[in-house]
Write a protein that holds these residues in place. Structure first.
Motif, PDB file in Angstrom:
ATOM      1  N   SER A   1      -4.975   3.040   9.581  1.00 19.04           N
ATOM      2  CA  SER A   1      -5.341   3.036   8.173  1.00 19.04           C
ATOM      3  C   SER A   1      -6.507   2.098   7.856  1.00 19.04           C
ATOM      4  O   SER A   1      -6.494   0.925   8.223  1.00 19.04           O
ATOM      5  CB  SER A   1      -4.129   2.634   7.316  1.00 19.04           C
ATOM      6  OG  SER A   1      -4.518   2.429   5.974  1.00 19.04           O
ATOM      7  N   SER A   2      -7.490   2.677   7.155  1.00 18.00           N
ATOM      8  CA  SER A   2      -8.579   1.892   6.580  1.00 18.00           C
ATOM      9  C   SER A   2      -8.474   1.870   5.057  1.00 18.00           C
ATOM     10  O   SER A   2      -9.439   1.552   4.364  1.00 18.00           O
ATOM     11  CB  SER A   2      -9.934   2.486   6.990  1.00 18.00           C
ATOM     12  OG  SER A   2     -10.094   2.465   8.387  1.00 18.00           O
ATOM     13  N   LEU A   3      -7.303   2.212   4.535  1.00 23.24           N
ATOM     14  CA  LEU A   3      -7.107   2.241   3.089  1.00 23.24           C
ATOM     15  C   LEU A   3      -7.260   0.827   2.517  1.00 23.24           C
ATOM     16  O   LEU A   3      -6.678  -0.125   3.032  1.00 23.24           O
ATOM     17  CB  LEU A   3      -5.727   2.797   2.748  1.00 23.24           C
ATOM     18  CG  LEU A   3      -5.502   4.264   3.121  1.00 23.24           C
ATOM     19  CD1 LEU A   3      -4.028   4.624   3.014  1.00 23.24           C
ATOM     20  CD2 LEU A   3      -6.343   5.171   2.243  1.00 23.24           C
TER      21      LEU A   3
ATOM     22  N   ARG B   1     -13.334   0.608  -6.012  1.00 18.93           N
ATOM     23  CA  ARG B   1     -11.912   0.364  -5.733  1.00 18.93           C
ATOM     24  C   ARG B   1     -11.386   1.293  -4.650  1.00 18.93           C
ATOM     25  O   ARG B   1     -10.451   0.952  -3.928  1.00 18.93           O
ATOM     26  CB  ARG B   1     -11.088   0.504  -7.013  1.00 18.93           C
ATOM     27  CG  ARG B   1     -11.539  -0.442  -8.118  1.00 18.93           C
ATOM     28  CD  ARG B   1     -10.580  -0.455  -9.285  1.00 18.93           C
ATOM     29  NE  ARG B   1      -9.382  -1.213  -8.983  1.00 18.93           N
ATOM     30  CZ  ARG B   1      -8.409  -1.456  -9.861  1.00 18.93           C
ATOM     31  NH1 ARG B   1      -8.503  -0.971 -11.088  1.00 18.93           N
ATOM     32  NH2 ARG B   1      -7.350  -2.155  -9.525  1.00 18.93           N
ATOM     33  N   SER B   2     -11.972   2.465  -4.526  1.00 14.59           N
ATOM     34  CA  SER B   2     -11.517   3.417  -3.517  1.00 14.59           C
ATOM     35  C   SER B   2     -12.127   3.141  -2.152  1.00 14.59           C
ATOM     36  O   SER B   2     -11.539   3.495  -1.127  1.00 14.59           O
ATOM     37  CB  SER B   2     -11.880   4.855  -3.943  1.00 14.59           C
ATOM     38  OG  SER B   2     -11.211   5.207  -5.126  1.00 14.59           O
ATOM     39  N   ILE B   3     -13.301   2.507  -2.122  1.00 13.42           N
ATOM     40  CA  ILE B   3     -13.997   2.280  -0.847  1.00 13.42           C
ATOM     41  C   ILE B   3     -13.699   0.892  -0.299  1.00 13.42           C
ATOM     42  O   ILE B   3     -13.426   0.724   0.894  1.00 13.42           O
ATOM     43  CB  ILE B   3     -15.506   2.509  -1.025  1.00 13.42           C
ATOM     44  CG1 ILE B   3     -15.747   3.988  -1.336  1.00 13.42           C
ATOM     45  CG2 ILE B   3     -16.280   2.084   0.213  1.00 13.42           C
ATOM     46  CD1 ILE B   3     -17.180   4.355  -1.599  1.00 13.42           C
ATOM     47  N   GLY B   4     -13.741  -0.133  -1.147  1.00 12.91           N
ATOM     48  CA  GLY B   4     -13.248  -1.442  -0.739  1.00 12.91           C
ATOM     49  C   GLY B   4     -14.227  -2.350  -0.036  1.00 12.91           C
ATOM     50  O   GLY B   4     -13.962  -3.533   0.125  1.00 12.91           O
TER      51      GLY B   4
ATOM     52  N   VAL C   1       4.229   3.786  14.144  1.00  9.37           N
ATOM     53  CA  VAL C   1       3.522   2.508  14.031  1.00  9.37           C
ATOM     54  C   VAL C   1       2.393   2.663  13.020  1.00  9.37           C
ATOM     55  O   VAL C   1       1.757   3.720  12.934  1.00  9.37           O
ATOM     56  CB  VAL C   1       2.950   2.079  15.406  1.00  9.37           C
ATOM     57  CG1 VAL C   1       2.046   0.862  15.269  1.00  9.37           C
ATOM     58  CG2 VAL C   1       4.065   1.782  16.379  1.00  9.37           C
ATOM     59  N   LEU C   2       2.151   1.608  12.261  1.00  8.77           N
ATOM     60  CA  LEU C   2       1.035   1.570  11.324  1.00  8.77           C
ATOM     61  C   LEU C   2       0.058   0.480  11.765  1.00  8.77           C
ATOM     62  O   LEU C   2       0.446  -0.670  11.982  1.00  8.77           O
ATOM     63  CB  LEU C   2       1.537   1.283   9.905  1.00  8.77           C
ATOM     64  CG  LEU C   2       0.471   0.920   8.859  1.00  8.77           C
ATOM     65  CD1 LEU C   2      -0.495   2.081   8.626  1.00  8.77           C
ATOM     66  CD2 LEU C   2       1.144   0.509   7.540  1.00  8.77           C
ATOM     67  N   ILE C   3      -1.213   0.848  11.887  1.00 11.39           N
ATOM     68  CA  ILE C   3      -2.292  -0.093  12.182  1.00 11.39           C
ATOM     69  C   ILE C   3      -3.153  -0.187  10.922  1.00 11.39           C
ATOM     70  O   ILE C   3      -3.643   0.832  10.431  1.00 11.39           O
ATOM     71  CB  ILE C   3      -3.157   0.373  13.364  1.00 11.39           C
ATOM     72  CG1 ILE C   3      -2.286   0.843  14.545  1.00 11.39           C
ATOM     73  CG2 ILE C   3      -4.139  -0.713  13.779  1.00 11.39           C
ATOM     74  CD1 ILE C   3      -1.425  -0.229  15.160  1.00 11.39           C
ATOM     75  N   GLN C   4      -3.338  -1.389  10.390  1.00 15.55           N
ATOM     76  CA  GLN C   4      -4.061  -1.578   9.132  1.00 15.55           C
ATOM     77  C   GLN C   4      -4.985  -2.784   9.260  1.00 15.55           C
ATOM     78  O   GLN C   4      -4.580  -3.819   9.775  1.00 15.55           O
ATOM     79  CB  GLN C   4      -3.069  -1.821   7.988  1.00 15.55           C
ATOM     80  CG  GLN C   4      -3.686  -2.225   6.656  1.00 15.55           C
ATOM     81  CD  GLN C   4      -4.388  -1.070   5.961  1.00 15.55           C
ATOM     82  OE1 GLN C   4      -3.838   0.029   5.870  1.00 15.55           O
ATOM     83  NE2 GLN C   4      -5.596  -1.311   5.466  1.00 15.55           N
ATOM     84  N   PHE C   5      -6.221  -2.652   8.791  1.00 12.68           N
ATOM     85  CA  PHE C   5      -7.084  -3.830   8.802  1.00 12.68           C
ATOM     86  C   PHE C   5      -7.290  -4.347   7.388  1.00 12.68           C
ATOM     87  O   PHE C   5      -7.112  -3.632   6.399  1.00 12.68           O
ATOM     88  CB  PHE C   5      -8.421  -3.560   9.504  1.00 12.68           C
ATOM     89  CG  PHE C   5      -9.453  -2.845   8.656  1.00 12.68           C
ATOM     90  CD1 PHE C   5     -10.254  -3.542   7.760  1.00 12.68           C
ATOM     91  CD2 PHE C   5      -9.662  -1.482   8.795  1.00 12.68           C
ATOM     92  CE1 PHE C   5     -11.212  -2.895   6.998  1.00 12.68           C
ATOM     93  CE2 PHE C   5     -10.622  -0.820   8.043  1.00 12.68           C
ATOM     94  CZ  PHE C   5     -11.402  -1.532   7.136  1.00 12.68           C
TER      95      PHE C   5
END
Length: 217
Positions: free
Chosen positions: A138-140, A42-45, A168-172
């Motif tokens: 973010s890679s969260l 769950r933490s790594i995804g 700015v937030l960048i998220q994948f």
């Protein structure tokens, strides 16, 4: 045998050894990542680290949409799959990496000694108290994190984007939908797709979040 031919064969052998060494390193990295995923799914995804293609897309978005001179904060940096590409594009003073898992943070610091690495929750970074806009890369794994934890991080990032309009937030994400619903539903924040990276495994979409301009719908 001529000296030129001997030299050419020597160079070919060296190149073959380097390719073999890179393949071994990649195999070990993948095995180590898979082992960590089995312990902390769950933490790594994801069962695989981010590819160089995703790293380039994330860095491109950070440079395109982030404010000039902004501090770049990488959240969920892992072992540095994206950090290296960010570090190549930014002065060391403009980049910090945050990773909650201690073994990942230690490995990241070993691989990127010139980058400041913090082992903590992203919300606990001392840099938030400093003035100036931030670009958060973010890679969260919001889709796999415990719901309460994901909501807490989302609220924190939402506050940052509202407080500093040029942040700015960048998220994948590996999913189809907007990966951070609280930000997607906030009328003061714009969110949009920057790129879909089909050469990542699995394919990933890079999203951008930022405050809407005054008067924008």
């Amino acid at each position: 045998m001529s000296s030129n031919l001997r030299r050419r064969r020597h160079l070919l052998r060296l190149a073959a050894r380097r390719r073999a060494a890179r393949a071994v390193r990649k195999s070990r990295d993948a095995a180590g990542w898979l082992h960590s995923f089995a312990k902390h799914p769950r933490s790594i995804g994801s069962v695989l680290p981010s590819s160089k293609f995703l790293a380039r897309a994330m860095t491109e978005a950070a440079l395109k949409y982030g404010a000039a001179g902004a501090l770049v904060i990488e959240a969920g940096a892992g072992k540095g799959a994206i950090t290296g590409t960010l570090a190549a594009a930014l002065p060391p003073a403009r980049l910090i990496a945050c990773e909650y898992m201690a073994d990942f943070a230690a490995e990241l610091q070993r691989r990127q000694p010139e980058t400041a690495v913090f082992c903590c929750r992203v919300q606990d970074l001392p840099q938030w108290a400093e003035p100036g806009n931030k670009t958060i890369v973010s890679s969260l794994p919001f889709r796999s994190l415990p719901q309460a934890e994901a909501a807490d991080i989302a609220r924190f990032l939402q506050t940052e984007l509202r407080r500093n309009p040029a942040s700015v937030l960048i998220q994948f994400t590996y999913g189809i939908k907007n990966p951070i619903p609280p930000l997607a539903d906030d009328p003061a924040i714009a969110s949009f797709r920057h790129a879909t990276v089909l050469r990542n495994c699995p394919p990933a979409t890079v999203w951008v979040y930022r405050a809407k301009a005054q008067g924008a719908a």
